[in-house]
Design a protein around this motif. Structure first.
Motif, PDB file in Angstrom:
ATOM      1  N   ASP A  72       0.827  -1.216   0.000  1.00 48.77           N
ATOM      2  CA  ASP A  72       0.000   0.000   0.000  1.00 48.77           C
ATOM      3  C   ASP A  72       0.860   1.264   0.000  1.00 48.77           C
ATOM      4  OD1 ASP A  72      -2.276  -1.590   0.021  1.00 48.77           O
ATOM      5  OD2 ASP A  72      -2.726  -1.248   2.146  1.00 48.77           O
ATOM      6  N   ILE A  73       1.925   1.237   0.780  1.00 49.62           N
ATOM      7  CA  ILE A  73       2.832   2.389   0.851  1.00 49.62           C
ATOM      8  C   ILE A  73       3.478   2.636  -0.516  1.00 49.62           C
ATOM      9  CG2 ILE A  73       5.057   3.172   1.817  1.00 49.62           C
ATOM     10  CD1 ILE A  73       2.526   3.453   3.670  1.00 49.62           C
ATOM     11  N   LEU A  74       4.002   1.592  -1.128  1.00 51.99           N
ATOM     12  CA  LEU A  74       4.646   1.743  -2.435  1.00 51.99           C
ATOM     13  C   LEU A  74       3.661   2.232  -3.491  1.00 51.99           C
ATOM     14  CD1 LEU A  74       6.924  -1.444  -2.516  1.00 51.99           C
ATOM     15  CD2 LEU A  74       7.625   0.931  -2.104  1.00 51.99           C
ATOM     16  N   GLN A  75       2.460   1.678  -3.495  1.00 47.95           N
ATOM     17  CA  GLN A  75       1.458   2.105  -4.470  1.00 47.95           C
ATOM     18  C   GLN A  75       1.063   3.562  -4.227  1.00 47.95           C
ATOM     19  OE1 GLN A  75      -1.420  -1.037  -3.853  1.00 47.95           O
ATOM     20  NE2 GLN A  75      -0.574  -2.261  -5.536  1.00 47.95           N
ATOM     21  N   GLY A  76       0.945   3.945  -2.960  1.00 49.35           N
ATOM     22  CA  GLY A  76       0.630   5.341  -2.632  1.00 49.35           C
ATOM     23  C   GLY A  76       1.718   6.298  -3.088  1.00 49.35           C
ATOM     24  N   LEU A  77       2.968   5.902  -2.908  1.00 51.53           N
ATOM     25  CA  LEU A  77       4.073   6.742  -3.379  1.00 51.53           C
ATOM     26  C   LEU A  77       4.040   6.879  -4.904  1.00 51.53           C
ATOM     27  CD1 LEU A  77       6.994   5.467  -1.112  1.00 51.53           C
ATOM     28  CD2 LEU A  77       5.925   7.732  -1.041  1.00 51.53           C
TER      29      LEU A  77
END
Length: 89
Positions: A72-77
């Motif tokens: 989720d963090i990577l996709q958000g970035l």
């Protein structure tokens, strides 16, 4: 001669990190290393490096991180980077 579209190196790195994710948990050191790699590649973007610094302080777990959190963090970035890049059209 056709030119290929320029790919943002930070986006490219995030896509590579996303491809390597598997399982339900990820080693915390791998998550931290990935975020530090993104921070280094995007050092010229103060907003992004500030966001990554906050994420580094918020990485859950002592040894393992839920893979869903990392994904989720990577996709958000990636979404944040795409939104900040001006359109060429």
């Amino acid at each position: 001669m056709t030119s290929s579209p320029r790919v943002n190196p930070t986006t490219e790195l995030i896509e590579e990190l996303l491809r390597t994710i598997n399982g339900q948990v990820t080693d915390r050191s791998r998550v931290v290393d990935g975020l530090l790699d993104i921070r280094q590649v995007s050092a010229q973007d103060e907003h992004l490096t500030s966001s990554i610094d906050e994420l580094l302080r918020a990485v859950p777990g002592k040894t393992m991180v839920p893979t869903e959190w990392y994904r989720d963090i990577l996709q958000g970035l990636a979404v944040s980077i795409e939104a900040s890049v001006p359109s060429l059209t």
